[in-house]
Design a protein around this motif. Sequence first.
Motif, PDB file in Angstrom:
ATOM      1  N   HIS A  64     -64.966 -25.309  -4.090  1.00 44.96           N
ATOM      2  CA  HIS A  64     -65.868 -24.559  -3.215  1.00 44.96           C
ATOM      3  C   HIS A  64     -67.211 -25.246  -3.020  1.00 44.96           C
ATOM      4  O   HIS A  64     -67.900 -24.951  -2.059  1.00 44.96           O
ATOM      5  CB  HIS A  64     -66.102 -23.153  -3.775  1.00 44.96           C
ATOM      6  N   LEU A  65     -67.600 -26.104  -3.944  1.00 48.03           N
ATOM      7  CA  LEU A  65     -68.916 -26.750  -3.790  1.00 48.03           C
ATOM      8  C   LEU A  65     -68.762 -28.231  -3.598  1.00 48.03           C
ATOM      9  O   LEU A  65     -67.941 -28.887  -4.041  1.00 48.03           O
ATOM     10  CB  LEU A  65     -69.808 -26.483  -5.010  1.00 48.03           C
ATOM     11  N   CYS A  84     -71.261 -27.764 -16.969  1.00 51.14           N
ATOM     12  CA  CYS A  84     -70.288 -28.295 -16.019  1.00 51.14           C
ATOM     13  C   CYS A  84     -70.720 -29.713 -15.634  1.00 51.14           C
ATOM     14  O   CYS A  84     -71.896 -29.944 -15.330  1.00 51.14           O
ATOM     15  CB  CYS A  84     -70.251 -27.403 -14.781  1.00 51.14           C
ATOM     16  N   ARG A 116     -74.215 -26.260 -14.659  1.00 48.39           N
ATOM     17  CA  ARG A 116     -74.402 -24.882 -15.118  1.00 48.39           C
ATOM     18  C   ARG A 116     -73.655 -24.648 -16.417  1.00 48.39           C
ATOM     19  O   ARG A 116     -72.608 -25.248 -16.659  1.00 48.39           O
ATOM     20  CB  ARG A 116     -73.900 -23.893 -14.074  1.00 48.39           C
ATOM     21  N   CYS A 133     -66.474 -26.400 -13.940  1.00 50.41           N
ATOM     22  CA  CYS A 133     -66.363 -24.949 -13.828  1.00 50.41           C
ATOM     23  C   CYS A 133     -65.304 -24.545 -12.804  1.00 50.41           C
ATOM     24  O   CYS A 133     -64.801 -25.376 -12.048  1.00 50.41           O
ATOM     25  CB  CYS A 133     -67.714 -24.339 -13.472  1.00 50.41           C
ATOM     26  N   GLY A 134     -65.017 -23.265 -12.765  1.00 50.11           N
ATOM     27  CA  GLY A 134     -64.030 -22.736 -11.835  1.00 50.11           C
ATOM     28  C   GLY A 134     -64.408 -22.960 -10.381  1.00 50.11           C
ATOM     29  O   GLY A 134     -63.554 -23.187  -9.534  1.00 50.11           O
ATOM     30  N   THR A 135     -65.700 -22.907 -10.087  1.00 47.87           N
ATOM     31  CA  THR A 135     -66.156 -23.138  -8.721  1.00 47.87           C
ATOM     32  C   THR A 135     -65.821 -24.559  -8.296  1.00 47.87           C
ATOM     33  O   THR A 135     -65.326 -24.791  -7.203  1.00 47.87           O
ATOM     34  CB  THR A 135     -67.680 -22.896  -8.610  1.00 47.87           C
ATOM     35  N   ARG A 136     -66.091 -25.506  -9.170  1.00 47.37           N
ATOM     36  CA  ARG A 136     -65.779 -26.917  -8.880  1.00 47.37           C
ATOM     37  C   ARG A 136     -64.274 -27.139  -8.832  1.00 47.37           C
ATOM     38  O   ARG A 136     -63.783 -27.892  -8.012  1.00 47.37           O
ATOM     39  CB  ARG A 136     -66.411 -27.827  -9.936  1.00 47.37           C
ATOM     40  N   THR A 137     -63.555 -26.484  -9.711  1.00 45.53           N
ATOM     41  CA  THR A 137     -62.106 -26.627  -9.755  1.00 45.53           C
ATOM     42  C   THR A 137     -61.478 -26.153  -8.450  1.00 45.53           C
ATOM     43  O   THR A 137     -60.571 -26.768  -7.913  1.00 45.53           O
ATOM     44  CB  THR A 137     -61.514 -25.821 -10.932  1.00 45.53           C
ATOM     45  N   ALA A 138     -62.005 -25.047  -7.917  1.00 42.55           N
ATOM     46  CA  ALA A 138     -61.483 -24.504  -6.665  1.00 42.55           C
ATOM     47  C   ALA A 138     -61.933 -25.317  -5.461  1.00 42.55           C
ATOM     48  O   ALA A 138     -61.435 -25.136  -4.360  1.00 42.55           O
ATOM     49  CB  ALA A 138     -61.929 -23.050  -6.505  1.00 42.55           C
ATOM     50  N   CYS A 156     -71.857 -29.357 -11.674  1.00 41.10           N
ATOM     51  CA  CYS A 156     -73.030 -28.606 -11.204  1.00 41.10           C
ATOM     52  C   CYS A 156     -74.077 -28.377 -12.289  1.00 41.10           C
ATOM     53  O   CYS A 156     -75.124 -27.807 -12.011  1.00 41.10           O
ATOM     54  CB  CYS A 156     -72.600 -27.272 -10.597  1.00 41.10           C
ATOM     55  N   ARG A 192     -71.303 -22.451 -18.210  1.00 33.42           N
ATOM     56  CA  ARG A 192     -70.305 -21.442 -17.876  1.00 33.42           C
ATOM     57  C   ARG A 192     -68.950 -21.877 -18.427  1.00 33.42           C
ATOM     58  O   ARG A 192     -68.838 -22.914 -19.065  1.00 33.42           O
ATOM     59  CB  ARG A 192     -70.243 -21.226 -16.366  1.00 33.42           C
TER      60      ARG A 192
END
Length: 84
Positions: free
Chosen positions: A83-84, A57, A62, A76-81, A60, A64
């Motif tokens: 959340h971080l 990613c 990672r 990644c999905g976390t960054r897309t959403a 981040c 994934r």
Amino acid sequence: MTNARAAKGLRLREIDEHLIAQPTALTSGNSACPAVVIDLTHLLHARGHHTMVRPPCSGCSRIRSLPGRRDGGRICGTRTAGHL
């Protein structure tokens, strides 16, 4: 069935076009590529082809799934959403 075949054809064409433009895409680790190329590196790596570099990613670092895109690469999905 025809739609599934067409989708596979489009994905293969996308891989082909990217690899022509970026011959080292499967070993460079660069996430600035189509998602299908990242999927291919994961698939090949899982099948024992460890010279394939799974891009991390760009947010981040990672390893994934990278469904999102931003300047400089895929995220990644976390960054897309967000959340971080």
